[in-house]
Design an enzyme around this catalytic site. Structure first.
Site: not given
Ligand SMILES: Nc1nc2c(ncn2[C@@H]2O[C@H](COP(=O)(O)OP(=O)(O)O)[C@@H](OP(=O)(O)OP(=O)(O)O)[C@H]2O)c(=O)[nH]1
Ligand SMILES: [Mn+2]
Length: 194
Positions: A47, A73-74, A77-78, A134
């Site tokens: 990602h 960027h993550d 956070e992660d 993102d």
């Molecule tokens: N589409 C998708 N997303 C996935 C997958 N695996 C992990 N993610 C991550 O999950 C986040 C979106 O899921 P949500 O349930 O809305 O949020 P959360 O994980 O923060 O609780 C994104 O975080 P983020 O990058 O911090 O971005 P944002 O949603 O905060 O903008 C995304 O990168 C996947 O298989 N598909």
């Molecule tokens: Mn991200």
């Protein structure tokens, strides 16, 4: 003289290449135990590399700190990474950008999501670039594969939420915004500024 200039340029170029590879390696190590939510459990680092790739290949971005911030960027956070560590490894500029891109995971999810909408328009130009890339990556990823346990309704809600965030990022990068617009149109989602 011409040769000296070209050597200096080569050195500067080599330094940038090295920094970006070092940063990619750092992200890969930090995210090594993390997987995406798809059925195949894709490595999470795909990602962040993908977000950096969107910025260079579609956004036309060559600002090294922006590319590094995309790769990192993550991490805060992660993973167990601290801003202090990012500052020591990659400098103030990159650490500050990552800070702008980091959600406060101690907040309830609904609040975190509402804050992304509220804060988007106040982000710096460089943070907005990473935010656009993102969202573009995550929306394309949702089109590619549904995360495990997500219903179609949850996918649609993510599109609708992302459209509200992206509305606050407008006027930043035409190519990335056009690609996002296209995805929202496909989904029948309207981008309305809040
Ligand atoms: N589409 C998708 N997303 C996935 C997958 N695996 C992990 N993610 C991550 O999950 C986040 C979106 O899921 P949500 O349930 O809305 O949020 P959360 O994980 O923060 O609780 C994104 O975080 P983020 O990058 O911090 O971005 P944002 O949603 O905060 O903008 C995304 O990168 C996947 O298989 N598909
Ligand atoms: Mn991200």
């Amino acid at each position: 003289m011409a040769e000296r200039n070209s050597n200096t340029q080569d050195e500067a170029y080599a330094k940038i290449v090295k920094e970006i590879v070092r940063c990619t390696n750092f992200a890969a190590i930090k995210h090594k135990d993390q997987r995406r939510k798809d059925k195949q459990k894709t490595p999470y680092v795909n990602h962040v590399i993908g977000v950096a790739h969107i910025l260079v290949s579609e956004g036309g971005i060559s600002d090294v700190s922006v590319i590094q911030a995309a790769l990192l960027h993550d991490t805060v956070e992660d993973t167990d990474t601290s801003f202090y560590e990012l500052q020591a490894e990659f400098g103030e500029d990159v650490a500050t950008l990552v800070k702008e891109l980091t959600d406060d995971k101690s907040l309830p999810k609904a609040e975190r999501k509402a804050l992304q909408i509220a804060h988007a328009q106040h982000a710096s130009y460089r943070a907005k670039l990473v935010k656009l890339a993102d969202k573009l990556y995550n929306l394309r990823d949702l089109r590619r594969a549904t995360p495990e346990g997500w219903t179609e309704e949850r996918v649609q809600e993510y599109f609708e939420w992302a459209a509200q965030v992206v509305a606050g990022l407008k006027g930043t990068n035409p190519a990335l915004e056009e690609a996002l617009d296209q995805l929202f149109r496909e989904r029948g989602v309207e981008m309305i500024a809040s």
